[in-house]
Scaffold this motif. Structure first.
Motif, short mmCIF file in Angstrom:
data_model
loop_
_atom_site.label_atom_id
_atom_site.label_comp_id
_atom_site.label_asym_id
_atom_site.label_seq_id
_atom_site.Cartn_x
_atom_site.Cartn_y
_atom_site.Cartn_z
N ASP A 227 -37.77 16.48 30.47
CA ASP A 227 -38.82 16.85 29.53
C ASP A 227 -39.89 17.65 30.27
O ASP A 227 -40.53 17.16 31.20
CB ASP A 227 -39.42 15.57 28.93
N HIS A 228 -40.12 18.91 29.86
CA HIS A 228 -41.08 19.78 30.56
C HIS A 228 -42.49 19.19 30.52
O HIS A 228 -43.24 19.30 31.49
CB HIS A 228 -41.07 21.18 29.95
N MET A 229 -42.85 18.57 29.40
CA MET A 229 -44.19 18.01 29.28
C MET A 229 -44.36 16.82 30.22
O MET A 229 -45.41 16.63 30.84
CB MET A 229 -44.43 17.57 27.84
N ALA A 230 -43.32 16.01 30.36
CA ALA A 230 -43.38 14.87 31.28
C ALA A 230 -43.49 15.36 32.72
O ALA A 230 -44.21 14.77 33.54
CB ALA A 230 -42.14 13.99 31.11
N LYS A 231 -42.79 16.43 33.06
CA LYS A 231 -42.86 17.01 34.41
C LYS A 231 -44.27 17.57 34.66
O LYS A 231 -44.85 17.38 35.74
CB LYS A 231 -41.82 18.12 34.55
N PHE A 232 -44.81 18.25 33.66
CA PHE A 232 -46.16 18.79 33.78
C PHE A 232 -47.16 17.66 34.03
O PHE A 232 -48.02 17.76 34.91
CB PHE A 232 -46.52 19.54 32.50
N MET B 131 -44.79 26.32 32.10
CA MET B 131 -46.09 25.77 32.50
C MET B 131 -46.08 25.52 34.01
O MET B 131 -45.21 24.83 34.52
CB MET B 131 -46.36 24.46 31.76
N TYR B 132 -47.06 26.10 34.70
CA TYR B 132 -47.19 25.89 36.15
C TYR B 132 -48.54 25.24 36.41
O TYR B 132 -49.57 25.74 35.97
CB TYR B 132 -47.08 27.21 36.90
N MET B 133 -48.51 24.13 37.11
CA MET B 133 -49.70 23.30 37.19
C MET B 133 -50.54 23.53 38.44
O MET B 133 -51.75 23.36 38.43
CB MET B 133 -49.27 21.82 37.14
N TRP B 134 -49.94 23.89 39.54
CA TRP B 134 -50.61 23.78 40.83
C TRP B 134 -51.66 24.88 41.02
O TRP B 134 -51.36 26.06 40.98
CB TRP B 134 -49.56 23.83 41.94
N PHE B 135 -52.91 24.47 41.27
CA PHE B 135 -54.02 25.40 41.46
C PHE B 135 -53.86 26.14 42.79
O PHE B 135 -53.42 25.58 43.79
CB PHE B 135 -55.35 24.65 41.46
N LYS B 136 -54.31 27.41 42.80
CA LYS B 136 -54.29 28.22 44.02
C LYS B 136 -55.68 28.37 44.64
O LYS B 136 -55.80 28.81 45.78
CB LYS B 136 -53.71 29.60 43.72
N GLY C 138 -63.12 33.02 25.74
CA GLY C 138 -63.13 31.82 24.92
C GLY C 138 -62.11 30.83 25.43
O GLY C 138 -61.37 31.11 26.38
N TRP C 139 -62.07 29.66 24.81
CA TRP C 139 -61.19 28.58 25.26
C TRP C 139 -59.86 28.62 24.52
O TRP C 139 -59.80 28.89 23.33
CB TRP C 139 -61.85 27.23 25.04
N ILE C 140 -58.80 28.35 25.25
CA ILE C 140 -57.46 28.22 24.68
C ILE C 140 -56.85 26.92 25.20
O ILE C 140 -57.41 26.26 26.09
CB ILE C 140 -56.55 29.41 25.03
N SER C 141 -55.69 26.57 24.67
CA SER C 141 -55.00 25.38 25.16
C SER C 141 -54.59 25.58 26.62
O SER C 141 -54.07 26.64 26.97
CB SER C 141 -53.77 25.09 24.32
N PRO C 142 -54.81 24.58 27.47
CA PRO C 142 -54.38 24.70 28.86
C PRO C 142 -52.86 24.61 29.02
O PRO C 142 -52.33 24.88 30.09
CB PRO C 142 -55.07 23.51 29.54
N LEU C 143 -52.17 24.23 27.96
CA LEU C 143 -50.72 24.08 28.01
C LEU C 143 -50.02 25.38 27.63
O LEU C 143 -49.06 25.79 28.28
CB LEU C 143 -50.27 22.94 27.10
N HIS C 144 -50.50 26.01 26.57
CA HIS C 144 -49.96 27.30 26.13
C HIS C 144 -50.96 27.91 25.16
O HIS C 144 -51.51 27.20 24.31
CB HIS C 144 -48.60 27.13 25.46
N ARG C 145 -51.16 29.20 25.27
CA ARG C 145 -52.24 29.82 24.48
C ARG C 145 -52.00 29.76 22.98
O ARG C 145 -52.94 29.94 22.20
CB ARG C 145 -52.44 31.28 24.92
N HIS C 146 -50.78 29.48 22.54
CA HIS C 146 -50.49 29.39 21.11
C HIS C 146 -50.57 27.96 20.58
O HIS C 146 -50.38 27.73 19.39
CB HIS C 146 -49.12 29.98 20.80
N GLN C 147 -50.84 27.00 21.47
CA GLN C 147 -51.02 25.62 21.02
C GLN C 147 -52.48 25.37 20.64
O GLN C 147 -53.37 26.14 21.00
CB GLN C 147 -50.55 24.64 22.08
N ASP C 148 -52.71 24.29 19.92
CA ASP C 148 -54.05 24.04 19.37
C ASP C 148 -54.96 23.21 20.27
O ASP C 148 -56.15 23.48 20.35
CB ASP C 148 -53.93 23.33 18.01
N GLU C 149 -54.42 22.19 20.94
CA GLU C 149 -55.30 21.28 21.68
C GLU C 149 -55.96 21.99 22.85
O GLU C 149 -55.31 22.67 23.63
CB GLU C 149 -54.53 20.06 22.18
N LEU C 150 -57.27 21.81 22.96
CA LEU C 150 -58.06 22.52 23.96
C LEU C 150 -58.26 21.71 25.24
O LEU C 150 -58.71 22.24 26.25
CB LEU C 150 -59.41 22.93 23.40
N VAL C 151 -57.94 20.42 25.19
CA VAL C 151 -58.13 19.55 26.36
C VAL C 151 -56.86 18.73 26.57
O VAL C 151 -56.32 18.15 25.62
CB VAL C 151 -59.34 18.61 26.16
#
Length: 311
Positions: free
Chosen positions: A274-279, A1-6, A45-58
């Motif tokens: 923890d990758h999620m905590a870093k994200f 997961m890479y967070m920083w917008f370009k 369409g919308w996908i999870s912002p964390l990973h496309r195979h995850q369920d949460e959309l926000v």
């Protein structure tokens, strides 16, 4: 997961964004991404912002809602279509001894597309955005107006009414940037050395960097001469404090964003495994930096207020 917008395509909400995280996610779910069908050229369409195979959309942190659009397109090389079309036309001209006219060629082309679509490879792109619910703006990480428009169109379809408008300035941004180059920049801003100026009369373009000139004085003379000749700044490379470097265009797009090492490395000291905590920590840093930027950007370019934008 890479967070920083370009890229920062900025939208200001006319009224406060009132949807809760759950309600917002529920509305996005109605347009959840579905892959291209056999005869579809593209799908969005919308996908999870964390990973496309995850369920949460926000994803919610720091008062911001992060979400993501997936766009899938079938890729058929034009050369493949043209070759098949030429073969079809040649067969008819030889076997039937007649000329194939434009209307029939178009029908053949559509038939070839329909035949190739189910077998075509797909190309997918992901476009992230977030809504800063506390400060009343949205940022879309899109490198072009066209992609941002596709994103906004899908969002309007999902929400019914968006209630946000693309940022606009009371004064032409090109005039503002011309003044900066002639008179000096506002506090918190400095030049990165990238310039593009255009002559509106004949579309001539001047592009250069500081290192292509013989020092600051030469640069100032070149810029002043161009502006006196009627050129307008169309793109200007800027540093915003020590937070990031970017290019601002005359239609208020912020492109080529490169966050500073000091900011990027700030969470490295936390030793977060923890990758999620870093994200989460990186997302908070980025949204804080962009919120600070948006406030100063609004003042520097005299952005229209919510009331002016809605009139």
């Amino acid at each position: 997961m890479y967070m920083w917008f370009k890229n920062l395509q900025l939208y200001r909400f006319v009224d406060s964004f009132e949807l809760s995280e759950q309600d917002f996610a529920a509305k996005l779910a109605e347009q959840r991404f579905q892959p291209c069908g056999r005869q579809s050229k593209e799908a969005v369409g919308w996908i999870s912002p964390l990973h496309r195979h995850q369920d949460e959309l926000v994803y919610h942190a720091n008062g911001c809602f992060l979400f993501c659009m997936r766009k899938e397109q079938k890729v058929i090389p034009p050369s493949m279509i043209n070759e098949a079309l030429e073969e079809r036309i040649s067969e008819i001209e030889i076997e039937q001894g007649r000329k194939v006219f434009r209307k029939e060629k178009q029908q053949f082309k559509e038939d070839i597309m329909a035949m190739l679509l189910p077998k075509a490879f797909t190309r997918a792109t992901h476009t992230h955005a977030y809504i800063d619910t506390r400060n009343g703006f949205m940022v879309v990480n899109a490198g072009s107006i066209a992609l941002a428009d596709t994103f906004i169109s899908l969002l309007v379809d999902s929400l019914g009414v968006l209630g946000a408008v693309k940022v606009d300035a009371e004064q032409n941004p090109a005039i503002t940037m011309n003044q900066w180059l002639l008179e000096g920049l506002p506090e918190s801003w400095s030049l990165s050395g990238d310039y593009e100026l255009k002559d509106p009369q004949d579309e001539r373009v001047a592009r250069f960097k500081d290192n292509e000139l013989d020092g600051q004085e030469s640069k100032n003379l070149v810029v002043q001469d161009l502006i006196e000749d009627g050129y307008w700044v169309s793109k200007l490379g800027l540093y915003y404090k020590s937070l990031f470097k970017c290019t601002v265009t005359d239609d208020l797009q912020i492109k080529g964003v490169k966050f500073g090492d000091e900011l990027l490395n700030q969470n490295d000291e936390l030793d977060i495994e923890d990758h999620m905590a870093k994200f989460d920590a990186d997302f908070v840093l980025m949204t804080q930096a962009v919120s600070e930027f948006f406030s100063d950007f609004s003042k520097a370019f005299q952005l229209m207020s919510e009331r002016q934008s809605s009139d």
